[in-house]
Design a protein around this motif. Structure first.
Motif: not given
Length: 331
Positions: A21, A60-62, A50, A53-55, A65, A17
């Motif tokens: 980022r 933060r993950w979105c 991304v 990676l698991r959200p 994206c 992550a």
């Protein structure tokens, strides 16, 4: 970036992550400097990470994206990023462990759908297969029911849906602690770790936390795969489940177009949301767009259509209230 890459090489689960980022931020900086091609390369690599990676932290993950969603624009980006992202978002929405997280995934999914539609209009003429693949992906995404409500409405109980409902619960319970665990990682905004912490005790605690996260992630991943397997089994075993959740491929859509000697199939898609009764009337720009894809049974290139005015008509139809008898306003 080189430091991030070295850390990912040692522990992708923990540091992936951070690399994504960093790539997202690099894309922003290069774009501001006018270095477009380098910026796109950074966003492209960020998008690739991304997807792996698991959200654990959906917000933060979105956010990671969105840069790639907005800026990537080549046909290969559709194949490698946008369309796989739509599939993942459907699963993440189904397995979200709170309604807030489900809404975050749904919001991003709506943005991806709109972006994919924009990109379809720019595809070269020799990308007909990609056009059909993307149209079928949009149809599957926009017509996918809410799994939680579907299971609740049909009562999982001890019936054929019981195992899927149980696996869904187990995945949610396994993944929920990961967010709390990751907040203790070095470099996390909410972490109590100091960047220069390198004492023996600190290193030992950090390594122990990495081990716990790794084991918990493995458990969650195994359960998620079991959920996918059971979902796939139900598609083949339960006609009702298959009708609701089995994606219809491009070839199947063209076959439907030729059913009963037909010549074409019109797939109408709604991008955005329509206002609801009791709420202020949205402006024309805020109302959803209705678009359509016309698939020909004879193999001609799929046509993309803008159905101007249909969304506004739909909104007024939904909010229409017949006047009471005797109303003085009646003519």
């Amino acid at each position: 970036m080189q430091l991030h890459r070295r850390l990912v090489a040692k522990n992708c689960e923990v540091f992936g992550a951070d690399l994504a980022r960093g790539l997202n931020n690099l894309g922003i900086e290069l774009s501001d400097l006018g270095r477009r091609e380098e910026s796109l390369a950074a966003y492209r690599e960020c998008g690739a990470w991304v997807l792996q990676l698991r959200p654990d932290d959906p917000n933060r993950w979105c956010r990671l994206c969105r840069g790639a969603v907005c800026w990537l624009e080549m046909p290969q980006d559709l194949r490698d990023f946008h369309l796989p992202l739509l599939v993942r978002l459907t699963e993440y929405r189904e397995l979200a462990w709170s309604s807030e997280h489900a809404a975050v995934f749904l919001d991003l999914q709506a943005q991806v759908v709109a972006r994919v539609w924009e990109l379809l209009a720019t595809l070269p003429t020799d990308e007909g297969d990609l056009l059909d693949e993307a149209v079928s992906a949009l149809v599957a995404t926009l017509h996918s029911p809410d799994l939680a409500r579907w299971l609740e409405a049909r009562g999982s109980g001890d019936g054929p849906l019981a195992k899927l409902a149980e696996l869904k619960r187990m995945v949610m319970e396994a993944e929920q602690p990961l967010t709390a665990l990751r907040k203790g990682l070095p470099g996390d905004d909410n972490s109590g770790w100091r960047a220069d912490s390198s004492g023996p005790g600190t290193v030992a605690q950090r390594d122990a936390l990495f081990d716990v996260i790794g084991r918990q992630s493995a458990v969650a991943q195994a359960l998620r795969q079991a959920f996918r397997n059971e979902r796939a089994r139900l598609v083949t075993a339960d006609p009702r489940f298959a009708a609701a959740f089995e994606p219809v491929g491009a070839q199947a859509l063209r076959s439907i177009a030729g059913h009963a000697h037909g010549g074409a199939l019109l797939c109408v898609l709604e991008l955005g949301s329509v206002g609801t009764a009791g709420q202020p009337e949205p402006s024309s720009s805020e109302r959803s767009r209705c678009v359509a894809a016309l698939l020909h049974a004879d193999g001609r290139r799929t046509q993309l259509l803008e159905l101007q005015g249909l969304s506004e008509l739909t909104w007024h139809a939904q909010n229409y209230r017949p006047e009471a008898l005797g109303d003085s306003r009646r003519g």
